[in-house]
Design an enzyme around this catalytic site. Structure first.
Site, PDB file in Angstrom:
ATOM      1  N   LYS A 165       0.851  -1.203   0.000  1.00 47.12           N
ATOM      2  CA  LYS A 165       0.000   0.000   0.000  1.00 47.12           C
ATOM      3  C   LYS A 165       0.879   1.243   0.000  1.00 47.12           C
ATOM      4  O   LYS A 165       1.461   1.611   1.013  1.00 47.12           O
ATOM      5  CB  LYS A 165      -0.925   0.037   1.224  1.00 47.12           C
ATOM      6  CG  LYS A 165      -2.071   1.010   0.979  1.00 47.12           C
ATOM      7  CD  LYS A 165      -2.604   1.688   2.233  1.00 47.12           C
ATOM      8  CE  LYS A 165      -1.943   2.960   2.604  1.00 47.12           C
ATOM      9  NZ  LYS A 165      -1.956   4.067   1.638  1.00 47.12           N
ATOM     10  N   GLU A 240       9.430   1.695  10.600  1.00 48.02           N
ATOM     11  CA  GLU A 240      10.496   2.654  10.251  1.00 48.02           C
ATOM     12  C   GLU A 240       9.857   4.026  10.309  1.00 48.02           C
ATOM     13  O   GLU A 240       9.055   4.378   9.438  1.00 48.02           O
ATOM     14  CB  GLU A 240      11.018   2.387   8.831  1.00 48.02           C
ATOM     15  CG  GLU A 240      11.697   1.065   8.650  1.00 48.02           C
ATOM     16  CD  GLU A 240      13.051   0.980   9.344  1.00 48.02           C
ATOM     17  OE1 GLU A 240      13.575   2.030   9.761  1.00 48.02           O
ATOM     18  OE2 GLU A 240      13.557  -0.132   9.483  1.00 48.02           O
ATOM     19  N   CYS A 274      13.620  10.907   6.135  1.00 45.27           N
ATOM     20  CA  CYS A 274      13.507  10.525   7.546  1.00 45.27           C
ATOM     21  C   CYS A 274      14.797  10.799   8.291  1.00 45.27           C
ATOM     22  O   CYS A 274      14.782  11.085   9.477  1.00 45.27           O
ATOM     23  CB  CYS A 274      13.114   9.061   7.658  1.00 45.27           C
ATOM     24  SG  CYS A 274      14.196   7.968   6.737  1.00 45.27           S
ATOM     25  N   GLU A 375       9.394  16.714  14.278  1.00 43.95           N
ATOM     26  CA  GLU A 375       9.888  16.593  12.913  1.00 43.95           C
ATOM     27  C   GLU A 375       9.152  17.577  11.999  1.00 43.95           C
ATOM     28  O   GLU A 375       7.926  17.660  12.037  1.00 43.95           O
ATOM     29  CB  GLU A 375       9.623  15.153  12.447  1.00 43.95           C
ATOM     30  CG  GLU A 375      10.248  14.796  11.134  1.00 43.95           C
ATOM     31  CD  GLU A 375       9.893  13.369  10.703  1.00 43.95           C
ATOM     32  OE1 GLU A 375       8.752  12.928  10.954  1.00 43.95           O
ATOM     33  OE2 GLU A 375      10.743  12.716  10.093  1.00 43.95           O
TER      34      GLU A 375
END
Ligand code: NAD
Length: 480
Positions: A165, A240, A274, A375
């Protein structure tokens, strides 16, 4: 004429963030179809013979998929560029990465070793590695083909069926991977792609009783939700997640190399990485000088269309993501942050119809500010001074994240010491953002669970089974 009672199938439209045009569209999967999709995956898993193929035979198909991707490199790179706005050169690199990943896991599955374990009785004991069955792979929008390959290649190599997905914000590459895989000999049903919004179809897929394992890359909050869903099923999960990675410049560092790496570490991929080095820690004695060099270089970064000559930073991946980044910077200002460069949409006709946002550097904030804790996933760097090693370690470890870090020093003992002390899954000393398919990757703390890439990334998609072959000549006593 279509009947007013028949609803057209829903579609997900991908918008090119460089100019607002349509990049493509894909049919949205209906939650009502999930049972059939999962059942088809199990049928393929059980009847295609894939999991029982000798590893070198599975490897042949994985290598053929790599060849198929490589043959279409330019088209795939351009499609990704339109899908999420990354510079074309980076998109070409992403295709190379996916090709390399399929080739690596072809070799890895041929060479993966199991153990003969020390017996404590009259038997021979050993381990074998079994696939999980039906694995769900959920990926984010920042590097679609690369993230897809990082999950699909090892999961297939290990013998699983995979339901992939992709993100609703970059849906165009996963169907291409499926098409190439089928054309290059992957049995039908072993890889399927579903499309849709995470909260609608992603959660339903993870919760589906027929799914055996989930491998997720994306934001920490989504990861938490998926972790809870997996825990309820006692299902293995790999997460992750996000980061707020510290990039450290000691006074003894090679400053030219350090400044270039700090710039590349945050402004490469427009910060939508990331492992973006989004907090730069500079030793107090050189703080002003190094920060000035960083700001000067940030101002010269060529912000342009993803296929423009010499482009260094393209638009953000979507217009709504730009709004999130703008809100992040506005909050930094309200916390007392000083904007040293960037901080507002760029002006000029070249930027008018795209989701552009300039390299932004902020300082004047404490390590506990929300700007230093959360973040941004955009081109926003926050600078902080540190007094000594102890102060640095304290500040750098003071977030919920633990994905990566960079350390610049000419003293290798200090590099080792600080690298061991920082809480991060990847430590780069005198380099940054090296992430290769052969070396494990993953996060400490809220940056994730499990390791992808390398041999760990193949074992992730297997479960250990212990086998005993009895050698005893006499019947077992009931009790020893
Ligand atoms: P996201 O968490 O919003 O979405 C990621 C994927 O999860 C998408 O496919 C989305 O549709 C799906 N999803 C969302 N809600 C879901 C739910 N409830 N159940 C199941 N699936 C759901 O992340 P994003 O905005 O696409 O990507 C940005 C984030 O990804 C950043 O935090 C970034 O740090 C992280 N990221 C991490 C890595 C890594 O390897 N650690 C790599 C790339 C990106």
């Amino acid at each position: 004429m279509s009947s007013p009672n028949i609803k057209a199938p829903a579609e997900i439209v991908s918008i090119n963030p460089a100019d607002g045009s349509e990049a493509g569209r894909v049919p949205e999967t209906s939650p009502a179809d999930l049972d059939a999709i999962v059942a088809a995956a199990w049928t393929a898993y059980r009847t295609s013979g894939w999991k029982d193929l000798m590893p070198h035979k599975r490897a042949e198909v994985l290598r053929a998929i790599a060849d198929g991707l490589e043959a279409e490199k330019e088209d795939l790179a351009r499609k990704q560029m339109r899908d999420n706005g990354k510079p074309l050169s980076e998109c070409r690199g992403m295709v190379d990465y996916a090709v390399g990943t399929f080739r690596y896991y072809a070799s890895a599955c041929e060479t993966l070793e199991t153990e003969v374990t020390p017996p404590r009785g009259p038997y021979v004991s050993m381990t074998v590695l079994e696939p999980h069955g039906v694995v769900v792979a959920i990926t984010p929008w920042n590097s679609p083909l690369m993230n897809d390959a990082t999950k699909v290649a090892p999961a297939l190599a290990a013998g699983n069926a995979v339901i992939l997905k992709p993100s609703e914000d970059a849906p165009l590459l996963a169907p291409e991977l499926l098409r190439v895989a089928r054309a290059r000999g992957l049995p039908e049903g072993l890889l399927q792609v579903i499309q849709g919004r995470g909260a609608a179809i992603g959660s339903a897929l993870v919760s589906h009783p027929g799914v055996s394992m989930v491998s997720f890359t994306g934001g920490t909050e989504t990861g938490r939700t998926i972790g809870v869903l997996a825990a309820c099923k006692i299902m293995p999960v790999a997460l992750e997640l996000g980061g707020k990675s510290p990039h450290v410049v000691f006074a003894d560092a090679r400053r030219d190399l350090a400044v270039a790496a700090v710039i590349a570490g945050i402004f490469g991929s427009a910060g939508q990485s990331c492992v973006a080095g989004s907090r730069v820690f500079i030793e107090a004695s050189i703080y002003d000088e190094v920060l000035a060099a960083i700001v000067a270089r940030a101002r010269t970064i060529r912000l342009a269309a993803p296929d423009a000559e010499g482009v260094e930073m393209g638009p953000l991946a979507s217009f709504h993501h730009r709004e999130r980044v703008e809100a992040f910077v506005a909050r930094a200002q309200s916390e007392g942050g000083r904007i040293l460069c960037g901080g507002a949409r760029p002006e000029g006709a070249a930027y008018a119809s795209g989701a552009y946002y300039p390299p932004t550097v902020i300082d004047g904030l404490g390590p506990d500010s929300l700007t230093c804790q959360e973040e941004a996933f955009g081109p926003v760097l926050v600078a902080l001074p540190f007094a000594d090693e102890a102060d640095l370690i304290d500040q750098a470890n003071g977030t919920a994240f633990g994905l990566a870090c960079g350390i610049w020093t000419e003293d290798f003992r200090k590099g080792w010491r600080v690298g061991r002390a920082l809480e991060a899954g990847s430590v780069w000393i005198n380099t940054y953002k090296q992430s290769v398919t052969t070396t494990p990757f993953g996060g400490f703390k809220s940056s994730g669970i499990g390791r992808e890439k390398g041999m760990d990334g193949l074992r992730l998609y297997t479960q250990v089974k212990s086998m005993y072959f009895g050698l005893q000549e006499a019947p077992f006593p009931v009790s020893k």
